[in-house]
Design a protein around this motif. Sequence first.
Motif, PDB file in Angstrom:
ATOM      1  N   CYS A  45      -3.809   3.696  -2.043  1.00 13.49           N
ATOM      2  CA  CYS A  45      -3.766   4.289  -0.717  1.00 13.49           C
ATOM      3  C   CYS A  45      -5.139   4.919  -0.335  1.00 13.49           C
ATOM      4  N   GLU A  46      -5.529   5.079   0.853  1.00 17.61           N
ATOM      5  CA  GLU A  46      -6.392   5.567   1.441  1.00 17.61           C
ATOM      6  C   GLU A  46      -7.092   6.847   0.809  1.00 17.61           C
ATOM      7  N   GLU A  47      -8.237   7.120   0.282  1.00 22.22           N
ATOM      8  CA  GLU A  47      -8.454   8.509  -0.217  1.00 22.22           C
ATOM      9  C   GLU A  47      -8.366   9.815   1.029  1.00 22.22           C
ATOM     10  N   GLN A  48      -7.906  10.636   0.202  1.00 18.38           N
ATOM     11  CA  GLN A  48      -7.617  11.952   1.310  1.00 18.38           C
ATOM     12  C   GLN A  48      -8.311  12.977   0.713  1.00 18.38           C
TER      13      GLN A  48
ATOM     14  N   THR B 232       0.875  -1.127   0.040  1.00 20.22           N
ATOM     15  CA  THR B 232       0.134  -0.001   0.016  1.00 20.22           C
ATOM     16  C   THR B 232       0.817   1.140  -0.089  1.00 20.22           C
TER      17      THR B 232
ATOM     18  N   SER C  37      -6.811   9.802  -4.078  1.00 24.90           N
ATOM     19  CA  SER C  37      -6.008   8.609  -3.881  1.00 24.90           C
ATOM     20  C   SER C  37      -4.968   8.092  -5.078  1.00 24.90           C
TER      21      SER C  37
END
Length: 101
Positions: free
Chosen positions: A94-97, A5, A82
């Motif tokens: 990766c996680e959405e930011q 990740t 992301s």
Amino acid sequence: VKPMTPRCSVPKAVPVGKSASLHCHENEGFPKSTYSWYRNSEPLSPDSKSSSKAHNSSYTLNPATGTLVFHAVHKGDTGRYSCIATNDAGFAKCEEQEMEV
């Protein structure tokens, strides 16, 4: 080796007209990963000039380094970002930011 990740860094808030750099990186994958960015789950074209969705955006996306640079952000650049690292063995996201403009 499948990518891990990736670590993504997205600025939380950027004033209109300022530049913003978003970074994405992982170093487990072999061969080396290439990176693609998404805004609100829509892929960002590597070239802002050729993308109809990004007609107002001015950005540079480097698939080899995972860096996405907005030269001058505008309201339309607000969204959830992301990144996906991809190589021959697979991909990781990766996680959405959220980035607020």
